[in-house]
Scaffold this motif. Structure first.
Motif, short mmCIF file in Angstrom:
data_model
loop_
_atom_site.label_atom_id
_atom_site.label_comp_id
_atom_site.label_asym_id
_atom_site.label_seq_id
_atom_site.Cartn_x
_atom_site.Cartn_y
_atom_site.Cartn_z
N GLU A 241 0.84 -1.20 0.00
CA GLU A 241 0.00 0.00 0.00
C GLU A 241 0.87 1.25 0.00
O GLU A 241 0.61 2.21 -0.73
N SER A 242 1.92 1.23 0.80
CA SER A 242 2.83 2.36 0.88
C SER A 242 3.53 2.60 -0.46
O SER A 242 3.69 3.74 -0.91
N ILE A 243 3.95 1.52 -1.11
CA ILE A 243 4.63 1.64 -2.40
C ILE A 243 3.66 2.15 -3.47
O ILE A 243 3.98 3.06 -4.24
N ALA A 244 2.46 1.58 -3.50
CA ALA A 244 1.49 1.94 -4.54
C ALA A 244 1.01 3.38 -4.39
O ALA A 244 0.62 4.02 -5.37
N ARG A 245 1.04 3.89 -3.17
CA ARG A 245 0.54 5.23 -2.91
C ARG A 245 1.30 6.29 -3.71
O ARG A 245 0.75 7.35 -4.03
N THR A 246 2.55 6.02 -4.04
CA THR A 246 3.35 6.99 -4.77
C THR A 246 3.24 6.83 -6.28
O THR A 246 3.81 7.63 -7.02
N ASP A 247 2.53 5.79 -6.75
CA ASP A 247 2.39 5.54 -8.18
C ASP A 247 1.00 5.90 -8.68
O ASP A 247 0.05 5.95 -7.90
N THR A 248 0.86 6.14 -9.97
CA THR A 248 -0.43 6.46 -10.54
C THR A 248 -1.28 5.20 -10.65
O THR A 248 -0.76 4.10 -10.79
N PRO A 249 -2.61 5.33 -10.58
CA PRO A 249 -3.49 4.16 -10.69
C PRO A 249 -3.22 3.39 -11.99
O PRO A 249 -2.95 3.98 -13.03
N GLY A 250 -3.31 2.07 -11.88
CA GLY A 250 -3.08 1.24 -13.05
C GLY A 250 -1.68 0.67 -13.13
O GLY A 250 -1.44 -0.28 -13.89
N GLN A 251 -0.74 1.23 -12.39
CA GLN A 251 0.61 0.69 -12.42
C GLN A 251 0.66 -0.64 -11.67
O GLN A 251 -0.18 -0.94 -10.82
N TRP A 252 1.69 -1.41 -11.96
CA TRP A 252 1.79 -2.77 -11.44
C TRP A 252 1.81 -2.82 -9.92
O TRP A 252 1.38 -3.80 -9.32
N THR A 253 2.27 -1.77 -9.27
CA THR A 253 2.33 -1.77 -7.81
C THR A 253 0.94 -1.82 -7.19
O THR A 253 0.76 -2.41 -6.12
N HIS A 254 -0.05 -1.23 -7.84
CA HIS A 254 -1.42 -1.30 -7.35
C HIS A 254 -1.95 -2.73 -7.45
O HIS A 254 -2.69 -3.19 -6.57
#
Length: 268
Positions: A241-254
């Motif tokens: 969640e912490s990692i995905a928070r810095t990326d735009t929606p749709g990126q692999w981290t989400h």
């Protein structure tokens, strides 16, 4: 863990450093798979041999992973491509590896690659983390993501862990799986690598039950106490969640965050 933009051409300054070691290059095939290194290329040398090179600028925030990978390599013979040289110059930090023909691992349900990955992962579990290398421990890496700091003791151990089980980091060649990108190698409990793999399996289409069934054959999986695995799943969900928070929606981290969350809810 945001992806780094790969260069589409080998910079002349980096090429000069490499050719000073290898001699003239016949061809350069820039590669796009993977995440961490701006330079990733398959090079054909004048003598007809091929090598793989990855590299970063010496002021890159992750340049320390290059030295980490070079140091780890002598302890991962048979599990990883062999490092041939480590060069610095002209503002570049460059690693040369033996070139291995292979394909990236397929983690989807029913893939013939799954038992090969598990076999290599099981072999790695028998490797003690070298005391001569300053590796982070899993308690250190997970300390910000647990409810109770006492849970961290279950993550501790002496095993060398790869920890980055993205399919791009596993090459299938013949009937073997070889591991690349050791920059995030760590020290911890032997059951943690299969636990991390579970999240990638879920992200690749497995249900949590199917993913856990895959790792039951790992020699260390059944040594972990249920509360320890449960605490680890919650920590991983928070980490992603912490990692995905810095990326735009749709990126692999989400997608990875959703997979980690799915597993944590299943463990509840």
């Amino acid at each position: 863990m945001s992806p780094q933009h790969r260069l589409t051409d080998l910079p002349a300054t980096a090429r000069a450093v490499i050719e000073d070691r290898t001699g003239p290059l016949t061809s350069v095939d820039m590669l796009s798979a993977g995440l961490n290194s701006p330079i990733a290329a398959r090079l054909l040398l004048d003598d007809g041999t091929s090598i793989f090179v990855k590299g970063m600028r010496t002021d890159h925030r992750w340049v320390w992973t290059q030295q980490r990978e070079a140091d780890i390599n002598r302890h991962t013979q048979g599990l990883a491509p062999r490092v041939l040289w480590h060069l610095t110059g002209q503002g570049w930090d460059l690693l040369g590896f033996e070139h291995i023909d292979g394909v990236h691992a397929n983690y989807t349900p029913g893939s013939p690659h799954l038992p090969l990955v598990l076999q290599t992962m099981s072999s790695l579990a028998a490797t003690t983390a070298p005391s001569s290398i300053d590796l982070k421990t899993m308690p250190q890496r997970m300390s910000a993501y647990v409810d109770d700091p006492r849970a961290l003791t279950a993550f501790d151990g002496s095993t060398l862990l790869h920890t980055d089980w993205k399919p791009d980091n596993v090459l299938i060649t013949g009937n073997r799986a070889r591991l690349v990108d050791w920059g995030w190698a760590s020290r911890g409990a032997a059951w943690i690598d299969p636990a991390l793999w579970v999240i990638w399996l879920i992200a690749s289409g497995h249900t949590p039950h199917q993913a856990e069934t895959q790792v039951r054959a790992h020699p260390a999986w059944n040594t972990a106490l249920v509360p320890s695995i449960d605490a680890f799943t919650r920590a991983q969900a928070r980490m992603w969640e912490s990692i995905a928070r810095t990326d735009t929606p749709g990126q692999w981290t989400h997608h990875m965050h959703q997979a980690a969350l799915t597993w944590a809810k299943h463990r509840q």
